[in-house]
Design a protein around this motif. Sequence first.
Motif, PDB file in Angstrom:
ATOM      1  N   GLN A   1      12.593  -6.973   6.272  1.00  0.00           N
ATOM      2  CA  GLN A   1      11.337  -7.713   6.070  1.00  0.00           C
ATOM      3  C   GLN A   1      10.651  -8.348   7.307  1.00  0.00           C
ATOM      4  O   GLN A   1      11.712  -8.902   8.125  1.00  0.00           O
TER       5      GLN A   1
ATOM      6  N   SER B   1      -1.843  -6.220   3.986  1.00  0.00           N
ATOM      7  CA  SER B   1      -2.872  -6.828   4.189  1.00  0.00           C
ATOM      8  C   SER B   1      -3.217  -7.913   5.218  1.00  0.00           C
ATOM      9  O   SER B   1      -4.340  -8.207   5.717  1.00  0.00           O
TER      10      SER B   1
ATOM     11  N   GLY C   1       0.790  -1.219   0.074  1.00  0.00           N
ATOM     12  CA  GLY C   1       0.026   0.001  -0.007  1.00  0.00           C
ATOM     13  C   GLY C   1       0.802   1.313  -0.038  1.00  0.00           C
ATOM     14  O   GLY C   1       0.328   2.336  -0.259  1.00  0.00           O
TER      15      GLY C   1
ATOM     16  N   ASP D   1      14.320 -17.536  -0.177  1.00  0.00           N
ATOM     17  CA  ASP D   1      13.409 -16.991  -1.096  1.00  0.00           C
ATOM     18  C   ASP D   1      13.620 -15.747  -1.998  1.00  0.00           C
ATOM     19  O   ASP D   1      12.824 -15.381  -2.546  1.00  0.00           O
TER      20      ASP D   1
ATOM     21  N   VAL E   1      -3.331   0.543   9.761  1.00  0.00           N
ATOM     22  CA  VAL E   1      -3.749   1.690   8.832  1.00  0.00           C
ATOM     23  C   VAL E   1      -3.759   1.072   7.693  1.00  0.00           C
ATOM     24  O   VAL E   1      -2.982   0.489   6.747  1.00  0.00           O
TER      25      VAL E   1
ATOM     26  N   GLU F   1       6.632 -24.113  -0.093  1.00  0.00           N
ATOM     27  CA  GLU F   1       7.206 -23.106  -1.234  1.00  0.00           C
ATOM     28  C   GLU F   1       8.633 -22.709  -0.987  1.00  0.00           C
ATOM     29  O   GLU F   1       8.980 -22.409  -2.024  1.00  0.00           O
TER      30      GLU F   1
ATOM     31  N   LYS G   1      -6.535   0.976   3.844  1.00  0.00           N
ATOM     32  CA  LYS G   1      -7.889   1.656   3.191  1.00  0.00           C
ATOM     33  C   LYS G   1      -9.023   0.639   2.987  1.00  0.00           C
ATOM     34  O   LYS G   1     -10.115   0.794   2.441  1.00  0.00           O
TER      35      LYS G   1
ATOM     36  N   GLY H   1      -8.439   4.036   6.066  1.00  0.00           N
ATOM     37  CA  GLY H   1      -8.164   5.153   5.638  1.00  0.00           C
ATOM     38  C   GLY H   1      -6.855   5.156   4.726  1.00  0.00           C
ATOM     39  O   GLY H   1      -6.251   4.059   4.653  1.00  0.00           O
ATOM     40  N   ASP H   2      -6.725   6.318   3.909  1.00  0.00           N
ATOM     41  CA  ASP H   2      -5.435   6.301   3.113  1.00  0.00           C
ATOM     42  C   ASP H   2      -4.154   6.732   4.097  1.00  0.00           C
ATOM     43  O   ASP H   2      -4.244   7.553   4.879  1.00  0.00           O
TER      44      ASP H   2
ATOM     45  N   GLN I   1       1.805 -15.390   6.169  1.00  0.00           N
ATOM     46  CA  GLN I   1       3.363 -15.323   6.484  1.00  0.00           C
ATOM     47  C   GLN I   1       3.844 -13.903   6.793  1.00  0.00           C
ATOM     48  O   GLN I   1       4.736 -13.972   7.518  1.00  0.00           O
ATOM     49  N   HIS I   2       2.972 -12.796   6.613  1.00  0.00           N
ATOM     50  CA  HIS I   2       3.424 -11.624   7.465  1.00  0.00           C
ATOM     51  C   HIS I   2       3.141 -11.693   9.112  1.00  0.00           C
ATOM     52  O   HIS I   2       3.835 -11.461   9.686  1.00  0.00           O
TER      53      HIS I   2
HETATM   54  C1  LIG Z   1       7.056 -19.157   1.529  1.00  0.00           C
HETATM   55  C2  LIG Z   1       6.339 -17.574   1.581  1.00  0.00           C
HETATM   56  C3  LIG Z   1       6.986 -16.847   2.356  1.00  0.00           C
HETATM   57  C4  LIG Z   1       6.641 -15.629   2.785  1.00  0.00           C
HETATM   58  N1  LIG Z   1       7.263 -14.744   3.682  1.00  0.00           N
HETATM   59  C5  LIG Z   1       6.833 -13.527   4.044  1.00  0.00           C
HETATM   60  C6  LIG Z   1       7.154 -12.667   4.947  1.00  0.00           C
HETATM   61  O1  LIG Z   1       8.354 -13.121   5.621  1.00  0.00           O
HETATM   62  N2  LIG Z   1       6.979 -11.346   5.078  1.00  0.00           N
HETATM   63  C7  LIG Z   1       5.663 -11.062   4.353  1.00  0.00           C
HETATM   64  O2  LIG Z   1       5.341  -9.935   4.537  1.00  0.00           O
HETATM   65  N3  LIG Z   1       5.071 -11.897   3.580  1.00  0.00           N
HETATM   66  C8  LIG Z   1       5.680 -13.040   3.074  1.00  0.00           C
HETATM   67  N4  LIG Z   1       5.172 -13.728   2.128  1.00  0.00           N
HETATM   68  C9  LIG Z   1       4.099 -13.199   1.164  1.00  0.00           C
HETATM   69  C10 LIG Z   1       2.632 -12.868   1.846  1.00  0.00           C
HETATM   70  O3  LIG Z   1       2.088 -14.406   1.469  1.00  0.00           O
HETATM   71  C11 LIG Z   1       2.077 -11.583   1.133  1.00  0.00           C
HETATM   72  O4  LIG Z   1       2.094 -11.962  -0.272  1.00  0.00           O
HETATM   73  C12 LIG Z   1       2.575 -10.329   1.518  1.00  0.00           C
HETATM   74  O5  LIG Z   1       2.680 -10.255   2.894  1.00  0.00           O
HETATM   75  C13 LIG Z   1       1.706  -9.404   1.032  1.00  0.00           C
HETATM   76  O6  LIG Z   1       2.546  -7.906   1.411  1.00  0.00           O
HETATM   77  P1  LIG Z   1       1.416  -6.840   1.729  1.00  0.00           P
HETATM   78  O7  LIG Z   1       0.311  -7.085   2.597  1.00  0.00           O
HETATM   79  O8  LIG Z   1       2.387  -5.703   1.667  1.00  0.00           O
HETATM   80  O9  LIG Z   1       0.716  -6.621   0.091  1.00  0.00           O
HETATM   81  P2  LIG Z   1      -1.002  -6.825  -0.123  1.00  0.00           P
HETATM   82  O10 LIG Z   1      -1.427  -8.062   0.343  1.00  0.00           O
HETATM   83  O11 LIG Z   1      -1.193  -6.487  -1.642  1.00  0.00           O
HETATM   84  O12 LIG Z   1      -1.690  -5.829   0.526  1.00  0.00           O
HETATM   85  C14 LIG Z   1      -1.621  -4.414   0.512  1.00  0.00           C
HETATM   86  C15 LIG Z   1      -2.548  -3.738   1.370  1.00  0.00           C
HETATM   87  O13 LIG Z   1      -2.389  -2.433   1.088  1.00  0.00           O
HETATM   88  C16 LIG Z   1      -3.594  -1.816   1.210  1.00  0.00           C
HETATM   89  N5  LIG Z   1      -3.616  -0.414   0.627  1.00  0.00           N
HETATM   90  C17 LIG Z   1      -3.208  -0.022  -0.662  1.00  0.00           C
HETATM   91  N6  LIG Z   1      -2.933   1.265  -0.627  1.00  0.00           N
HETATM   92  C18 LIG Z   1      -3.106   1.965   0.269  1.00  0.00           C
HETATM   93  C19 LIG Z   1      -3.194   3.028   0.930  1.00  0.00           C
HETATM   94  N7  LIG Z   1      -2.724   4.195   0.099  1.00  0.00           N
HETATM   95  N8  LIG Z   1      -3.212   3.451   2.180  1.00  0.00           N
HETATM   96  C20 LIG Z   1      -3.753   2.468   3.298  1.00  0.00           C
HETATM   97  N9  LIG Z   1      -3.817   1.219   2.641  1.00  0.00           N
HETATM   98  C21 LIG Z   1      -3.492   0.944   1.383  1.00  0.00           C
HETATM   99  C22 LIG Z   1      -4.707  -2.565   0.602  1.00  0.00           C
HETATM  100  O14 LIG Z   1      -6.046  -2.384   1.064  1.00  0.00           O
HETATM  101  C23 LIG Z   1      -3.940  -3.802   0.995  1.00  0.00           C
HETATM  102  O15 LIG Z   1      -4.641  -4.639   2.221  1.00  0.00           O
HETATM  103  C24 LIG Z   1       5.356 -15.036   2.009  1.00  0.00           C
HETATM  104  C25 LIG Z   1       5.100 -15.836   1.092  1.00  0.00           C
HETATM  105  C26 LIG Z   1       5.280 -17.475   0.910  1.00  0.00           C
HETATM  106  C27 LIG Z   1       4.646 -18.203  -0.106  1.00  0.00           C
END
Ligand SMILES: Cc1cc2nc3c(=O)[nH]c(=O)nc-3n(C[C@H](O)[C@H](O)[C@H](O)COP(=O)(O)OP(=O)(O)OC[C@H]3O[C@@H](n4cnc5c(N)ncnc54)[C@H](O)[C@@H]3O)c2cc1C
Lengths: 322, 261
Positions: free
Chosen positions: A249, A268, A211, B181, A286, B38, A288, A304-305, A272-273
């Motif tokens: 990370q 989100s 995000g 990874d 925080v 994975e 949106k 929110g943003d 894994q996170h």
């Molecule tokens: C084997 C394996 C290991 C992994 N290890 C890790 C790990 O160590 N750490 C990790 O984090 N992930 C890991 N992952 C990946 C994990 O599955 C997710 O893909 C990843 O955590 C998603 O990151 P994200 O929440 O930033 O992105 P997204 O899932 O795309 O979420 C982004 C979020 O941002 C919000 N958003 C967008 N724009 C705005 C804005 N302007 N203001 C407010 N909110 C906004 C959206 O609503 C959404 O909820 C792993 C996956 C696998 C398969």
Amino acid sequence: MAEILVLVDHADGVVRKPALELLTLARRLGTPVAVVLGAGDAAAGIAAKAGEYGAERVITADAAQFADFLVVPKVDALQQIAGSVNPAAVLVTSSGEGKEIAARLALRLGSGVITDAVDLASSEGGPVATQSVFAASFTVQSRVSHGTPVITVKPNATSPEAAPAAGAVESVAVEFSAAASGTKVTSRTPRVSSGRPELTEAAIVVSGGRGVGAADGFSVVEALADSLGAAVGASRAAVDAGWYPHSNQVGQTGKQVSPQLYIANGISGAIQHRAGMQTSKTIVVVNKDPEAPIFELADFGVVGDLFAVLPQLTDEINTRKG
Amino acid sequence: MSLRIVVCVKYVPDATGDRRFGEDFTTDRDGVDGLLSELDEYGVEQALRIAEASGDAEVTVVTVGPDDAKDALRKALSMGADKAVHVNDDDLHGTDALGTSLVLAKAVEQAGFDLVVCGMASTDGTMGVVPALLAERLGVPQVTLLSEVAVEGGVVTGRRDGDAATEYLQAQLPAVVSVTDQSGEARYPSFKGIMAAKKKPVQSLDLDDLGIEAEQVGLAGAWTAVDSAAARPARTQGTIVKDEGEGGKQLAAFLAAQKFI
Ligand SMILES: Cc1cc2nc3c(=O)[nH]c(=O)nc-3n(C[C@H](O)[C@H](O)[C@H](O)COP(=O)(O)OP(=O)(O)OC[C@H]3O[C@@H](n4cnc5c(N)ncnc54)[C@H](O)[C@@H]3O)c2cc1C
Ligand SMILES: Nc1ncnc2c1ncn2[C@@H]1O[C@H](COP(=O)(O)O)[C@@H](O)[C@H]1O
């Protein structure tokens, strides 16, 4: 009282905080004996620090092998020292290297190994380790049932408490095995410090995810972090996009943090996170999207943003601080 | 001489499903859906890239696991591995990392190897110790936790991003490698790959075939014991507000009330 060997992790001539936590935990189990490997001129200072945190004895060994070759020289040293001390347990910091050292040592000692303990207690049957498993959805208590327990402990398992002890320094010469020179470290670049607290040691962590939208977007996350004296974390999506370094990370394949306060922005909440942050004391979100699963963990959430909410929050904090 | 690469892959419960323990506190592998870890896909990927770069290599995938673990082997074969070994034995139930490394060491030795490739950690146990244990047992160098890896002229090199430093490593083959990874996205099996995998050989082995006694593995041979396992109480959701222009201030008030500011 039984002696507990503690491998003291150090970098740039200074003891790393998790080592002081290990010494603090070791006192629950017996008398700490610190092991300081490859510290060069810094050994005396490190030994003194170990003494301040309860080490009755400090065993130091120095040799070029510790820096020039991977893992095995340290295993050789610990095996040799364990042979002469005959400890009731061996404690090592849970890092990639720490776990590898512990496992190989356990195999050589004919002992069981436990990794990633988040707490340790003493019992008649030896140390009892608490572990947090399956992305921190279960808490497990386990013991080593055979041999000298070798246990790796995660950073932040306890807070370091000083308890001055003799800290008598003995230096030993290690006889290295043939395997010790198997994997050569051809170069080493120390990680440059961001000037912010270490992610795994920080009381407050402020993280950004997809995000945040772009590398420059992290400036709002950093500004909030700095107003709170916090470390900065990132989701894997943000790291994979190249917006923030992998060393920041948070999650299953990044760092596992357990701060007093975790602020997740634009993340989100994938399993894994969560694996890396859901044991945090207080969680703030925080995002949106009101449906984002991370809200399930939130003690306080703002739908929110982040580009509107974070700067306002940062200003408010800076104003309150005066 | 062709380069013999063995990849260790684990069949694990799906992390997005409901992972839990059995009554004996071992990971429940029956009641939940499983898949090729994975993190081991990265191992398969790097093995295939090394094989492709060498031009003359054979990639064998090995797993130690229950009947369903052959799904993990199939996936690796459909990505492009040449053959597979499945170690499966009722007496393996409850084996710990030390025991697993024993079984893998015997299986890898029997297959014959120049390079063993592992993932950085299994997604269920997350110990990240089996590669180091394998190297110890096989008496070969460990070149582990690599975000980059290459093999040339009988030498393996790689980049290891540690907590305090980035290190470049080098060792002679035979060696054990593990990759993170960060090493490069794993390929998806192509339709052709999936079809071809059906015809690739999968050898089944039990403990007898590897000369391992039942007491050396399983719950009985495990040198660690789990005394209890409790589900962490679910977090209770607190206050969620919608930002109507005051979201940052509301958040500041919460943090102040909690004494963070
Ligand atoms: C084997 C394996 C290991 C992994 N290890 C890790 C790990 O160590 N750490 C990790 O984090 N992930 C890991 N992952 C990946 C994990 O599955 C997710 O893909 C990843 O955590 C998603 O990151 P994200 O929440 O930033 O992105 P997204 O899932 O795309 O979420 C982004 C979020 O941002 C919000 N958003 C967008 N724009 C705005 C804005 N302007 N203001 C407010 N909110 C906004 C959206 O609503 C959404 O909820 C792993 C996956 C696998 C398969
Ligand atoms: N049962 C198994 N079968 C095959 N490979 C395994 C098994 N367990 C662990 N490994 C390998 O060892 C790596 C590290 O596992 P671990 O030490 O359990 O976290 C995994 O990524 C696999 O490559």
